[in-house]
Design a protein around this motif. Structure first.
Motif, mmCIF file in Angstrom:
data_model
loop_
_atom_site.group_PDB
_atom_site.id
_atom_site.type_symbol
_atom_site.label_atom_id
_atom_site.label_comp_id
_atom_site.label_asym_id
_atom_site.label_seq_id
_atom_site.Cartn_x
_atom_site.Cartn_y
_atom_site.Cartn_z
ATOM 1 N N GLY A 74 96.593 12.323 101.683
ATOM 2 C CA GLY A 74 95.872 11.079 101.927
ATOM 3 C C GLY A 74 94.675 11.294 102.831
ATOM 4 N N VAL A 75 94.866 12.023 103.919
ATOM 5 C CA VAL A 75 93.759 12.274 104.849
ATOM 6 C C VAL A 75 92.650 13.058 104.171
ATOM 7 N N THR A 76 93.040 14.052 103.368
ATOM 8 C CA THR A 76 92.031 14.845 102.655
ATOM 9 C C THR A 76 91.222 13.977 101.704
ATOM 10 N N LEU A 77 91.879 13.100 101.011
ATOM 11 C CA LEU A 77 91.190 12.223 100.070
ATOM 12 C C LEU A 77 90.220 11.305 100.797
ATOM 13 N N ILE A 78 90.670 10.728 101.908
ATOM 14 C CA ILE A 78 89.810 9.802 102.652
ATOM 15 C C ILE A 78 88.580 10.526 103.188
ATOM 16 N N ARG A 79 88.802 11.714 103.711
ATOM 17 C CA ARG A 79 87.664 12.470 104.259
ATOM 18 C C ARG A 79 86.682 12.842 103.155
ATOM 19 N N SER A 80 87.173 13.203 102.002
ATOM 20 C CA SER A 80 86.263 13.587 100.923
ATOM 21 C C SER A 80 85.461 12.390 100.450
ATOM 22 N N VAL A 81 86.022 11.199 100.506
ATOM 23 C CA VAL A 81 85.292 10.011 100.077
ATOM 24 C C VAL A 81 84.235 9.639 101.112
ATOM 25 N N GLU A 82 84.566 9.711 102.396
ATOM 26 C CA GLU A 82 83.630 9.300 103.442
ATOM 27 C C GLU A 82 82.461 10.270 103.577
ATOM 28 N N ARG A 83 82.710 11.546 103.465
ATOM 29 C CA ARG A 83 81.667 12.546 103.694
ATOM 30 C C ARG A 83 81.631 13.498 102.508
ATOM 31 N N PRO A 84 80.779 13.232 101.551
ATOM 32 C CA PRO A 84 80.716 14.142 100.407
ATOM 33 C C PRO A 84 80.101 15.457 100.825
ATOM 34 N N PRO A 85 80.327 16.507 100.123
ATOM 35 C CA PRO A 85 79.749 17.813 100.459
ATOM 36 C C PRO A 85 78.230 17.730 100.488
ATOM 37 N N GLU A 86 77.605 18.488 101.431
ATOM 38 C CA GLU A 86 76.158 18.385 101.620
ATOM 39 C C GLU A 86 75.388 18.820 100.388
ATOM 40 N N HIS A 87 75.846 19.900 99.754
ATOM 41 C CA HIS A 87 75.084 20.385 98.604
ATOM 42 C C HIS A 87 75.070 19.351 97.492
ATOM 43 N N VAL A 88 76.179 18.567 97.389
ATOM 44 C CA VAL A 88 76.226 17.527 96.371
ATOM 45 C C VAL A 88 75.191 16.453 96.687
ATOM 46 N N ALA A 89 75.078 16.060 97.980
ATOM 47 C CA ALA A 89 74.133 15.006 98.348
ATOM 48 C C ALA A 89 72.695 15.459 98.126
ATOM 49 N N GLU A 90 72.393 16.714 98.493
ATOM 50 C CA GLU A 90 71.020 17.182 98.339
ATOM 51 C C GLU A 90 70.630 17.285 96.877
ATOM 52 N N GLU A 91 71.536 17.790 96.072
ATOM 53 C CA GLU A 91 71.179 17.961 94.670
ATOM 54 C C GLU A 91 71.080 16.621 93.957
ATOM 55 N N ALA A 92 71.956 15.717 94.310
ATOM 56 C CA ALA A 92 71.974 14.470 93.570
ATOM 57 C C ALA A 92 70.911 13.498 94.071
#
Lengths: 147, 183
Positions: A74-92
């Motif tokens: 659960g904690v892993t899922l919440i963290r992944s939703v709140e803070r997406p990986p940086e490379h994903v944000a830059e590329e998208a």
């Protein structure tokens, strides 16, 4: 299906044979078997009452492990939703990434409290339109009174 | 909807003798197994897992409980049978459809006792269902419909098993009758 003729002799012989066979058999007393069944019933009910507590004791490690795994997932899922990986944000969203680097609200320009410069006063319209009707006017730049 | 009350202890005690004899048939004449099956059948009644619904006579219902209990017991303990017991044949549970292979020599039977022996030998050659229906109809004096209900089969099937059993028994009596007629 063909019906066979009734044979009383056969019926009598079979009954006689069965009675003779059963006469040799010993039948235990009803009370004996009934009491044994009641004792089994008491055993079953006793085992049934003790089972929940025993089951709790037996299963608590498994429950604790399952709860811990659920918590981590659960904690892993919440963290992944709140803070997406940086490379994903830059590329998208490159524009978003650039905006993040800038100040969202740059500080406002300082208020122009000082007087206009000389260059501004060289504009004729500005120089003369502000002149008062009198022969003297105030020169805000040079702080002198001109005739 | 009102529920039919469970049979009283007195009512069950009155049927105990015939019920135990029926258990013996269901258990291939093994007395220890029949005792176990009767205990378990009474336990089913005590715990309410077997409920009398009043749709049949108490005797028919009790016999059905005994037979069903014997079937479950046989399924559970089938793997406990040793190969020796299986080869011997005598310990086979008749409710599993395993008939004994022993054949009686009806030709040697003379008179009343010999007739009994011939019938007893012929009974052992019957299949499980044939033997059970003969017991229910001839010894326990149930009708064919009641016997079918106890055995959980249709009336047509029960009638078929019964007539086949009678044909086998009649054939076993032929040599005895011939000997008796010659005398």
């Amino acid at each position: 299906m063909t019906t066979e003729p009734h044979d009383p002799a056969l019926d009598g012989a079979v009954r006689d044979a069965l009675r003779a066979q059963h006469a040799r058999q010993r039948v235990p007393a009803f009370d004996e078997l009934w009491s044994a069944a009641q004792a089994r019933q008491r055993e079953e009910s006793g085992a049934g009452a003790a089972r929940p507590a025993a089951a709790r004791v037996r299963h608590w490690p498994a429950l604790a492990t399952a709860a811990a795994v659920a918590l981590v997932v659960g904690v892993t899922l919440i963290r992944s939703v709140e803070r997406p990986p940086e490379h994903v944000a830059e590329e998208a969203h490159p524009a978003t990434a650039a905006a993040v680097e800038q100040e969202p609200f740059p500080p406002p320009e300082p208020v122009m409290w000082y007087a206009p410069t000389d260059a501004l006063l060289q504009i004729p319209a500005l120089r003369y339109s502000a002149q008062p009707a009198s022969l003297t006017y105030y020169d805000p730049i040079h702080l002198e009174v001109r005739e | 909807m009102t529920q039919t009350p469970q049979p009283s202890r007195q009512a069950l005690a009155a049927l105990h003798d015939s019920a135990f004899r029926w258990a013996l048939v269901c258990c291939g004449q093994r007395e220890d197994w029949a005792r176990e099956v009767m205990q378990m059948a009474y336990l089913e009644i005590l715990t309410g897992r077997a409920r009398f619904d009043g749709r049949s006579t108490l005797k028919t219902w009790l016999f059905a409980v005994v037979r069903n209990t014997a079937r479950r017991h046989a399924a559970r303990d089938r793997r406990l049978l040793t190969l020796k017991e299986r080869l011997a044949g005598g310990a086979a549970w008749h409710v599993n459809g395993e008939a004994t292979e022993e054949n009686g020599d009806a030709a040697e039977a003379i008179g009343r006792e010999q007739t009994r022996r011939a019938i007893a030998a012929a009974l052992r050659t019957l299949s499980a269902r044939q033997r059970q229906i003969v017991e229910l109809v001839y010894y326990h004096e149930l009708s064919l419909a009641e016997a079918a209900a106890v055995m959980n089969v249709g009336l047509g099937s029960a009638r078929r098993h019964f007539h086949r059993a009678k044909r086998t028994l009649a054939a076993a009596l032929v040599p005895v009758r011939e000997v008796l007629n010659d005398d």
